[in-house]
Scaffold this motif. Structure first.
Motif, mmCIF file in Angstrom:
data_model
loop_
_atom_site.group_PDB
_atom_site.id
_atom_site.type_symbol
_atom_site.label_atom_id
_atom_site.label_comp_id
_atom_site.label_asym_id
_atom_site.label_seq_id
_atom_site.Cartn_x
_atom_site.Cartn_y
_atom_site.Cartn_z
ATOM 1 N N ASN A 292 -19.702 -26.445 11.141
ATOM 2 C CA ASN A 292 -19.670 -24.984 10.996
ATOM 3 C C ASN A 292 -18.490 -24.368 11.724
ATOM 4 O OD1 ASN A 292 -21.783 -24.312 9.185
ATOM 5 N ND2 ASN A 292 -23.204 -25.117 10.733
ATOM 6 N N SER A 296 -15.764 -22.141 9.865
ATOM 7 C CA SER A 296 -15.431 -20.795 10.316
ATOM 8 C C SER A 296 -13.928 -20.650 10.613
ATOM 9 C CB SER A 296 -16.353 -20.462 11.492
ATOM 10 O OG SER A 296 -15.697 -19.869 12.517
ATOM 11 N N CYS A 299 -12.337 -20.003 7.333
ATOM 12 C CA CYS A 299 -12.565 -18.610 6.899
ATOM 13 C C CYS A 299 -11.614 -17.671 7.635
ATOM 14 C CB CYS A 299 -14.014 -18.185 7.166
ATOM 15 S SG CYS A 299 -15.182 -19.062 6.124
ATOM 16 N N ASN A 300 -11.389 -17.931 8.929
ATOM 17 C CA ASN A 300 -10.471 -17.072 9.701
ATOM 18 C C ASN A 300 -9.017 -17.254 9.250
ATOM 19 O OD1 ASN A 300 -12.479 -15.858 11.160
ATOM 20 N ND2 ASN A 300 -12.461 -17.400 12.776
#
Ligand code: F2R
Ligand code: MG
Ligand code: MG
Length: 313
Positions: A292, A296, A299-300
């Motif tokens: 995860n 993440s 995604c950033n």
């Protein structure tokens, strides 16, 4: 350009493909001693599949871009050095560079302490997919930023050439470019004879849709730790398996032997750039160390990329 939803899924696919390839390939890397040693490090305390230096340096690079919004070589060098852990299986020369940087030696000196011309290992290439995520809209800028991120540990022109070729392939995969066009571009961007010859052979194999065995792939394209012995191999595998499943890619690449974690990692990131996170088996993601956190980070990076694109337009 893909729609934003697709592009975000491809960003995650690229980073998770890289890390999963690394973790799934690691138990098969090298000879008997390396495989035996890895048994002691292959799981996290919670039983997840542990990744190696390939993923660690990619995480360092991603976090460094998110912090600095660019490649700040001094910052990135210290970040690589502070994350260094013997048990992640770094290459011998890379380990020395990172230990020297930790002791206060400038990366500009440390990267030529073992080899005068610098390392020609694939350590720069294994993290270049991260830069493809950010700079895929401009191939000259992509090559420049990959060079900056690579030369901290790998100053040799072959290490940089391999890293640029892998990064450009990921960038073209993100844009769903046709396989033959990609391999022709890889051939065009290859500078040295060794990369050119392997790209030419890959082009022939892909054009003729040949069912080349893992043994023939390793023998002709290479499966070693040097950039010239692994980058075109990973590019060929990522392209050949783009329309097959992630598991089929990993199963075949494991059989190629040699530097399996890095071959699976680089080809896994190319596969992920084509097919996205939604096509990666969920059970593999659930079994991956820090899955995860990596998702993440991807995604950033996507948010940062969108900001860059909005500034340009
Ligand atoms: N360390 C490993 N795997 C160890 C087992 C490998 C196995 N025996 C095999 O050959 O498959 N994996 C991790 O290291 C690789 C990334 O390596 P990196 O960061 O490029 O390492 P390094 O130490 O800089 O270079 C690798 C070796 O290449 C040779 N070499 C480099 N520069 C050279 C030069 N200028 N002249 C001559 N030889 C040079 C040296 O043998 C270096 O040790 C990834 O596979 C990662 O998973
Ligand atoms: Mg590794
Ligand atoms: Mg490796």
């Amino acid at each position: 350009m893909k729609s934003r939803t697709d592009l975000k899924d491809k960003f995650i696919g690229t980073f998770i493909g890289l890390s999963l390839g690394d973790a799934l390939g690691a138990p098969y890397e090298g000879g008997f001693i390396e495989r035996f040693l890895w048994k002691f490090f292959s799981k996290t305390p919670t039983g997840k599949m542990r990744w190696t230096d390939d993923t660690q340096m990619s995480i360092d690079l991603a976090e460094s871009i998110l912090k600095k919004n660019t490649i700040d070589q001094n910052y990135l060098a210290l970040k690589f050095a502070s994350s260094y852990k013997w048990s992640r299986g770094y290459g011998p020369a890379a380990s020395k560079v990172l230990k020297s940087i930790s002791k206060g030696v400038s990366w500009k000196v440390a990267n030529r302490q073992t080899y005068k011309e610098g390392s020609l290992g694939n350590g720069g290439a294994m993290r270049s997919p991260i830069l493809a995520l950010i700079y895929s809209q401009n191939h000259d800028l992509l090559a420049k930023e990959i060079t900056k991120a690579t030369q901290i540990t790998h100053a040799h022109p072959q290490a940089i050439e391999g890293a640029v070729l892998v990064g450009k392939t990921v960038s073209l995969a993100l844009n769903n470019i046709d396989t033959i066009r990609i391999i022709n571009m890889v051939l065009k961007y290859s500078n040295t004879e060794i990369f050119k010859k392997k790209a030419e052979l890959s082009l022939k194999w892909l054009e003729d849709n040949l069912d080349i065995s893992p043994k023939e792939v390793s023998k002709n394209l290479g499966n070693g730790i040097k950039a010239a012995d692994s980058c075109i191999t990973a590019i060929y595998l990522g392209l050949r398996f783009r329309s097959k499943s992630f598991n089929e890619l990993i199963k075949f690449t494991r059989k190629c032997g040699g530097d399996v974690d890095t071959l699976c990692s680089m080809s896994g990131s190319i596969w992920g750039a084509f097919n996205g996170f939604n096509n990666i088996p969920k059970e593999l993601f659930d079994d991956l160390e820090d899955a995860n956190r990596i998702k993440s980070l991807a995604c950033n990076l996507y948010k940062t990329k969108i900001q860059i694109l909005e500034k340009i337009n």
